[in-house]
Scaffold this active site. Structure first.
Site, PDB file in Angstrom:
ATOM      1  N   SER A   1       0.653  -1.299   0.451  1.00  0.00           N
ATOM      2  CA  SER A   1       0.423   0.433   0.138  1.00  0.00           C
ATOM      3  C   SER A   1       1.015   1.044  -0.327  1.00  0.00           C
ATOM      4  CB  SER A   1      -1.218  -0.112   0.792  1.00  0.00           C
ATOM      5  OG  SER A   1      -1.571  -0.871   1.145  1.00  0.00           O
TER       6      SER A   1
HETATM    7  N1  SAM Z   1      -0.128  -4.327   4.540  1.00  0.00           N
HETATM    8  C1  SAM Z   1       0.336  -5.154   3.216  1.00  0.00           C
HETATM    9  C2  SAM Z   1       1.798  -4.849   2.407  1.00  0.00           C
HETATM   10  O1  SAM Z   1       2.665  -3.754   3.126  1.00  0.00           O
HETATM   11  O2  SAM Z   1       2.557  -5.208   1.548  1.00  0.00           O
HETATM   12  C3  SAM Z   1      -0.400  -4.856   1.956  1.00  0.00           C
HETATM   13  C4  SAM Z   1      -0.374  -6.497   1.052  1.00  0.00           C
HETATM   14  S1  SAM Z   1      -1.677  -6.207   0.006  1.00  0.00           S
HETATM   15  C5  SAM Z   1      -2.449  -4.904  -0.193  1.00  0.00           C
HETATM   16  C6  SAM Z   1      -2.945  -7.147   0.659  1.00  0.00           C
HETATM   17  C7  SAM Z   1      -2.533  -8.786   0.824  1.00  0.00           C
HETATM   18  O3  SAM Z   1      -3.619  -9.238   1.179  1.00  0.00           O
HETATM   19  C8  SAM Z   1      -2.306  -9.401  -0.462  1.00  0.00           C
HETATM   20  O4  SAM Z   1      -1.206  -9.885  -0.426  1.00  0.00           O
HETATM   21  C9  SAM Z   1      -2.929 -10.306  -0.182  1.00  0.00           C
HETATM   22  O5  SAM Z   1      -2.714 -11.662  -0.819  1.00  0.00           O
HETATM   23  C10 SAM Z   1      -3.755 -11.399   0.889  1.00  0.00           C
HETATM   24  N2  SAM Z   1      -4.838 -11.194   1.448  1.00  0.00           N
HETATM   25  C11 SAM Z   1      -5.880 -11.445   0.706  1.00  0.00           C
HETATM   26  N3  SAM Z   1      -6.552 -12.193   1.423  1.00  0.00           N
HETATM   27  C12 SAM Z   1      -6.247 -13.073   1.726  1.00  0.00           C
HETATM   28  C13 SAM Z   1      -6.570 -14.240   2.992  1.00  0.00           C
HETATM   29  N4  SAM Z   1      -8.051 -14.334   3.254  1.00  0.00           N
HETATM   30  N5  SAM Z   1      -5.539 -14.451   4.516  1.00  0.00           N
HETATM   31  C14 SAM Z   1      -4.545 -13.725   3.992  1.00  0.00           C
HETATM   32  N6  SAM Z   1      -3.929 -12.896   2.982  1.00  0.00           N
HETATM   33  C15 SAM Z   1      -5.043 -12.603   2.471  1.00  0.00           C
END
Ligand code: SAM
Length: 232
Positions: free
Chosen positions: A76
């Site tokens: 993000s």
């Molecule tokens: N805060 C993170 C960073 O600093 O990089 C942002 C990560 S990205 C916007 C959102 C993440 O959520 C992705 O890596 C995705 O694979 C994960 N995600 C989506 N659904 C999920 C779930 N049910 N359980 C765990 N992770 C999940």
């Protein structure tokens, strides 16, 4: 390359350039009123965001924008990390659950904010990402982080209740299991809620005893939260 024994002047110059860029980034976020607390300011000044992005993106690591991290996922934008940390009012000693480790950058901020007295549990569904994040946590010697590959929409029951829950992907609603795993004593959750591809709002919820209150904060755009209590 100008090596002086083990000391590499090019590496040194690159690191100090990154520190200057990082300082500029946090100063801008402060000027715009996004960074409000000294603790979040210090966390973002200390944690090297460029370590968490792919090598070819490192020059852009201190711009205020999301960046690709592989596997169709993103880290993000810095203002979003700052806002979510500020909304959650994280204190030393807290126990936090993060869903969506991604690059691990936000996890590292949380680890800094709870200090060695607190704990951060983080769940990511893509193993490539947890592997990469874990190696950076050990390089940074962040020993209060517990990570697993799983569906985070189901929370992490064995370690609940949590003082704070941070969800970094957007779900269709706030999963009831996550509300159940929040501390009844002012436990807070921050989660983007809305459509799969945009039109989402950032919600902050607070549990007080049996009651749960929510507040809409702003419109956002996150990748979808995929899982049993998220999108299919
Ligand atoms: N805060 C993170 C960073 O600093 O990089 C942002 C990560 S990205 C916007 C959102 C993440 O959520 C992705 O890596 C995705 O694979 C994960 N995600 C989506 N659904 C999920 C779930 N049910 N359980 C765990 N992770 C999940």
């Amino acid at each position: 390359m100008k090596n002086l024994g083990d000391f590499n002047i090019d590496d040194y110059n690159e690191q100090s350039q990154m520190i200057n860029k990082r300082r500029e980034m946090v100063e801008k976020l402060k000027l715009h009123g996004i960074l409000r607390s000294n603790s979040v300011y210090q966390a973002m000044l200390t944690i090297p965001r460029h370590w968490f992005v792919p090598k070819k993106m490192q020059k852009s690591a201190y711009q205020d924008s999301p960046l690709p991290i592989g596997n169709n996922q993103t880290i993000s934008a810095p203002h979003m990390h700052a806002m979510m940390c500020e909304y959650l009012e994280i204190q030393p000693g807290m126990k936090i659950l993060e869903i969506g480790t991604g690059s691990g950058y936000h996890t590292a901020l949380l680890s800094f904010l709870v200090t060695e007295r607190g704990k951060v549990y983080t769940i990511e569904r893509i193993k490539n990402l947890t592997d990469r994040a874990e190696s950076i946590f050990s390089r940074l010697n962040l020993t209060n982080i517990y990570i697993k590959v799983d569906d985070g929409t189901q929370g992490w029951l064995e370690n609940s209740p949590f003082d704070r829950i941070l969800v970094t992907a957007a779900g269709p609603n706030i999963p009831q299991v996550l509300i159940d795993q929040l501390s009844p004593s002012h436990g807070k959750i921050c989660i983007p809620v809305g459509d799969r591809y945009g039109n989402q709002e950032l919600i902050v919820g607070e549990k007080r005893g049996e009651k749960f209150y929510t507040r809409k904060k702003c419109y956002v755009r996150f990748v979808p939260l995929i899982g049993k209590f998220g999108f299919s």
